[in-house]
Scaffold this motif. Structure first.
Motif, short mmCIF file in Angstrom:
data_model
loop_
_atom_site.label_atom_id
_atom_site.label_comp_id
_atom_site.label_asym_id
_atom_site.label_seq_id
_atom_site.Cartn_x
_atom_site.Cartn_y
_atom_site.Cartn_z
N MET A 110 0.82 -1.19 0.00
CA MET A 110 0.00 0.00 0.00
C MET A 110 0.87 1.27 0.00
O MET A 110 0.44 2.28 -0.49
N ARG A 111 2.09 1.14 0.55
CA ARG A 111 2.97 2.31 0.58
C ARG A 111 3.40 2.71 -0.83
O ARG A 111 3.50 3.90 -1.14
N ILE A 112 3.62 1.75 -1.70
CA ILE A 112 4.01 2.06 -3.08
C ILE A 112 2.86 2.76 -3.80
O ILE A 112 3.07 3.73 -4.53
N PHE A 113 1.64 2.29 -3.58
CA PHE A 113 0.47 2.93 -4.18
C PHE A 113 0.29 4.34 -3.63
O PHE A 113 -0.13 5.25 -4.35
N THR A 114 0.65 4.56 -2.37
CA THR A 114 0.58 5.89 -1.77
C THR A 114 1.55 6.83 -2.48
O THR A 114 1.19 7.95 -2.83
N PHE A 115 2.79 6.38 -2.69
CA PHE A 115 3.76 7.21 -3.38
C PHE A 115 3.34 7.49 -4.82
O PHE A 115 3.47 8.61 -5.31
N PHE A 116 2.81 6.48 -5.50
CA PHE A 116 2.37 6.65 -6.88
C PHE A 116 1.23 7.66 -6.96
O PHE A 116 1.23 8.55 -7.82
N SER A 117 0.25 7.55 -6.08
CA SER A 117 -0.88 8.48 -6.08
C SER A 117 -0.43 9.90 -5.77
O SER A 117 -0.91 10.86 -6.39
N SER A 118 0.48 10.04 -4.81
CA SER A 118 0.95 11.38 -4.47
C SER A 118 1.71 12.02 -5.62
O SER A 118 1.55 13.21 -5.89
N ALA A 126 5.00 6.72 6.72
CA ALA A 126 4.70 5.28 6.70
C ALA A 126 5.95 4.42 6.56
O ALA A 126 5.91 3.23 6.85
N MET A 127 7.05 4.99 6.13
CA MET A 127 8.30 4.23 6.07
C MET A 127 8.78 3.86 7.48
O MET A 127 9.39 2.82 7.66
N LEU A 128 8.50 4.73 8.45
CA LEU A 128 8.89 4.46 9.83
C LEU A 128 7.73 3.94 10.67
O LEU A 128 7.88 2.97 11.40
N LEU A 129 6.61 4.61 10.59
CA LEU A 129 5.42 4.25 11.36
C LEU A 129 4.31 3.93 10.37
O LEU A 129 3.61 4.82 9.89
N ARG A 130 4.15 2.66 10.04
CA ARG A 130 3.31 2.23 8.93
C ARG A 130 1.87 2.70 9.08
O ARG A 130 1.32 3.34 8.19
N ARG A 131 1.23 2.35 10.16
CA ARG A 131 -0.19 2.67 10.32
C ARG A 131 -0.44 4.17 10.40
O ARG A 131 -1.38 4.69 9.80
N THR A 132 0.40 4.88 11.13
CA THR A 132 0.23 6.32 11.29
C THR A 132 0.38 7.04 9.95
O THR A 132 -0.42 7.91 9.61
N GLY A 133 1.39 6.67 9.20
CA GLY A 133 1.60 7.31 7.90
C GLY A 133 0.48 7.04 6.92
O GLY A 133 0.04 7.95 6.20
N LEU A 134 0.01 5.80 6.89
CA LEU A 134 -1.09 5.49 5.97
C LEU A 134 -2.39 6.16 6.40
O LEU A 134 -3.23 6.50 5.56
N GLN A 135 -2.56 6.38 7.70
CA GLN A 135 -3.75 7.10 8.15
C GLN A 135 -3.67 8.57 7.79
O GLN A 135 -4.68 9.18 7.42
N ILE A 136 -2.48 9.15 7.85
CA ILE A 136 -2.30 10.54 7.41
C ILE A 136 -2.62 10.66 5.92
O ILE A 136 -3.32 11.58 5.48
#
Length: 140
Positions: free
Chosen positions: A1-9, A52-62
């Motif tokens: 999901m982190r890769i999709f977050t970077f792509f969307s941003s 999200a690279m350090l704190l996965r859930r917190t970053g994805l919630q942001i």
């Protein structure tokens, strides 16, 4: 999901750049910060991805909260013009707002579906001296 977050941003930042600099539009209109709003939402989602690279859930919630704000701000801007039948689908700001709302809604759907989708299976590491018999360990 982190890769999709970077792509969307990065897509949202590119749309903000297109709106501000008028790339591909022939430089129509003045360069205002209002036309770079998708880039701002993209920067917030990128910030969530970096956290999200350090704190996965917190970053994805942001990132999820930034996507909610981006999706509903775009829809809120388009709705009054649509209801009064004065929405021009071929104008530059309308296309950028629709693109921003679409990317943010797609991100929201993907992040809502992520817990439902099956996880990748990870093989347990082999333990030396284990008595467990597996099809891979039996001789032919």
């Amino acid at each position: 999901m982190r890769i999709f977050t970077f792509f969307s941003s990065l897509l949202l930042i590119a749309i903000g750049g297109m709106g501000y600099y008028g790339w591909g539009m022939g430089g129509e209109g003045p360069q205002t910060l209002v036309s770079a709003i998708p880039g701002g939402f993209g920067a917030m989602i990128l910030f969530g991805g970096i956290v999200a690279m350090l704190l996965r859930r917190t970053g994805l919630q942001i990132a999820f909260l930034a996507a909610i704000a981006g999706a509903f701000s775009g829809l809120g801007r388009l709705t009054p013009a649509y209801l009064s039948d004065s929405l021009d689908w071929k104008s530059q700001p309308t296309n950028l707002i629709v693109a921003m709302s679409s990317i943010c809604l797609l991100y929201l759907l993907a992040s809502a579906a992520a817990p439902i989708l099956p996880k990748r299976s990870r093989k347990e590491p082999a333990v030396v001296g284990s008595k467990e018999v597996t099809p891979e360990s039996t001789p032919c």
